[in-house]
Scaffold this motif. Structure first.
Motif, PDB file in Angstrom:
ATOM      1  N   GLU A 194       0.853  -1.136  -0.050  1.00 21.38           N
ATOM      2  CA  GLU A 194      -0.058   0.104  -0.040  1.00 21.38           C
ATOM      3  C   GLU A 194       0.857   1.247   0.080  1.00 21.38           C
ATOM      4  O   GLU A 194       0.641   2.097  -0.563  1.00 21.38           O
ATOM      5  N   GLN A 195       2.167   1.248   0.642  1.00 19.38           N
ATOM      6  CA  GLN A 195       2.756   2.332   0.833  1.00 19.38           C
ATOM      7  C   GLN A 195       3.880   2.364  -0.236  1.00 19.38           C
ATOM      8  O   GLN A 195       4.874   3.278  -0.290  1.00 19.38           O
ATOM      9  N   ALA A 196       4.010   1.375  -1.142  1.00 18.55           N
ATOM     10  CA  ALA A 196       5.064   1.326  -1.963  1.00 18.55           C
ATOM     11  C   ALA A 196       5.309   2.391  -2.809  1.00 18.55           C
ATOM     12  O   ALA A 196       6.425   2.815  -3.401  1.00 18.55           O
ATOM     13  N   VAL A 230      -2.741  11.587  -2.668  1.00 20.51           N
ATOM     14  CA  VAL A 230      -1.287  11.759  -2.390  1.00 20.51           C
ATOM     15  C   VAL A 230      -0.788  10.868  -1.217  1.00 20.51           C
ATOM     16  O   VAL A 230       0.351  10.474  -1.365  1.00 20.51           O
ATOM     17  N   TRP A 231      -1.504  10.474  -0.588  1.00 22.35           N
ATOM     18  CA  TRP A 231      -0.826   9.639   0.603  1.00 22.35           C
ATOM     19  C   TRP A 231      -1.565   8.220   0.734  1.00 22.35           C
ATOM     20  O   TRP A 231      -0.687   7.306   1.332  1.00 22.35           O
ATOM     21  N   LYS A 232      -2.629   7.910   0.263  1.00 23.06           N
ATOM     22  CA  LYS A 232      -3.159   6.586   0.358  1.00 23.06           C
ATOM     23  C   LYS A 232      -3.695   5.787  -0.788  1.00 23.06           C
ATOM     24  O   LYS A 232      -3.398   4.522  -1.035  1.00 23.06           O
ATOM     25  N   GLY A 233      -4.317   6.384  -1.455  1.00 21.11           N
ATOM     26  CA  GLY A 233      -4.944   5.864  -2.881  1.00 21.11           C
ATOM     27  C   GLY A 233      -6.338   5.435  -2.621  1.00 21.11           C
ATOM     28  O   GLY A 233      -6.841   5.374  -1.537  1.00 21.11           O
ATOM     29  N   LYS A 253      -1.429   3.552  -7.513  1.00 26.43           N
ATOM     30  CA  LYS A 253      -0.387   4.803  -7.923  1.00 26.43           C
ATOM     31  C   LYS A 253      -0.728   6.019  -7.142  1.00 26.43           C
ATOM     32  O   LYS A 253      -2.053   6.141  -7.232  1.00 26.43           O
ATOM     33  N   LEU A 254       0.235   6.970  -6.816  1.00 27.04           N
ATOM     34  CA  LEU A 254      -0.181   8.008  -6.174  1.00 27.04           C
ATOM     35  C   LEU A 254       0.527   9.014  -6.925  1.00 27.04           C
ATOM     36  O   LEU A 254       1.769   8.999  -7.517  1.00 27.04           O
TER      37      LEU A 254
END
Length: 312
Positions: free
Chosen positions: A21-23, A94-97, A112-113
């Motif tokens: 999730e944070q990649a 921006v931060w989570k999706g 993708k963010l």
């Protein structure tokens, strides 16, 4: 043995999901090493970001191009479909999706963010807004680097109105506004609601402006750059700018900046330097002029200019 190993396996799976999730929350070094930067811009939002003749266009698209070029990176545009409010847009892009933003072939694929999101209202009170428990609502993002000041603007049909020196004229003449926008709320509530019956609601300013051209309304209210763009596209002296001033409306001007993840301030500082050079050199003003738009510097630059003038 299997029973003893199961908790560890579950922990590993959870950690793996969190990592996925944070990649795509890339740091400055990741962006520079990748060879590209992903800039978040709003979809179908002229004159800021839109498609024209099959190609991305608009002032924010041009700004994104210049940021990418400054770092010698390829530009990837991350088109944003606006949600119900800015908090949703920041979270989704921006931060989570967004929870629906998944790869159908690989449900565990990374979301993708945007590395940088443009056209974010720069407001310190909003940036540090707290919930009922005292926690920061926008703790995962940093809003910074204002690059433009925006304001509300009215355009009117000069064949129906001699001038618009006061909004009181819209007690008797219809005005078009975007549905659920600040102008929509203003014209349905100001002057004790006396303009409500003359307020016409449209899906976006372009539709309202087209209604003015068709004679349905006498004027349109939207953001200054949107009005400038629509007037430039119309190419007729029949439609003119009204004198600004909206009593009891509250905040009528605001700065526009960027948003980046709280964990990557370094990228934000780098982008801020690029935007600052564009503003100080006059490149930003020229970029807006190329689209037929007036440009107003953010408050910080206006205050600095006034202070410098006083010194001399």
């Amino acid at each position: 043995m299997l029973r003893n190993k199961l908790p560890n396996a579950l922990i590993s799976l959870v950690m793996g999901l969190l990592a996925c999730e944070q990649a795509f929350a890339r740091l400055y070094d990741d962006v520079m090493a990748s060879g590209y930067i992903r800039m978040g811009i709003y979809q179908d939002f002229p004159p800021y970001s839109f498609m024209q003749d099959g190609q991305p266009a608009g002032v924010d698209v041009e700004i994104a191009k210049r940021v990418a070029a400054a770092f010698d990176l390829e530009l990837q545009l991350h088109w944003i479909i606006p949600d119900e409010n800015l908090e949703d847009d920041l979270r989704n892009n921006v931060w989570k999706g967004h929870y629906l933003d998944k790869d159908e072939d690989n449900p565990l694929a990374m979301k993708k963010l945007a590395d940088v999101m443009l056209r974010v209202p720069y407001d310190k009170a909003y940036a540090y807004k707290q919930d009922s428990l005292g926690y920061l609502i926008n703790e995962h993002v940093v809003m910074k680097a204002p690059y433009q000041q925006e304001r509300w603007q009215v355009a009117y049909d000069s064949e129906r109105l001699d001038a618009v020196r006061t909004v009181a004229v819209f007690q008797y003449e219809p005005i078009g506004v975007e549905v659920d926008s600040v102008p929509a709320f203003y014209f349905t509530s100001a002057l004790q609601g006396r303009m409500r019956k003359m307020t016409r609601h449209y899906t976006h300013p372009r539709e309202a402006f087209a209604a003015m051209q068709d004679g349905e309304v006498a004027a349109v209210m939207a953001m200054q750059s949107e009005i400038d763009w629509l007037l430039a596209q119309a190419g007729s002296d029949q439609y003119r700018l009204a004198e600004n001033g909206f009593p009891t409306m509250g905040k009528q001007t605001w700065d526009i900046g960027i948003a980046i993840r709280q964990t990557d301030r370094q990228l934000g500082y780098a982008v801020e330097e690029v935007l600052d050079r564009m503003i100080r050199s006059g490149e930003m003003e020229q970029l807006f002029a190329d689209y037929g738009l007036r440009y107003t510097q953010p408050e910080f630059y206006q205050v600095a200019k006034e202070a410098l003038t006083e010194q001399h």
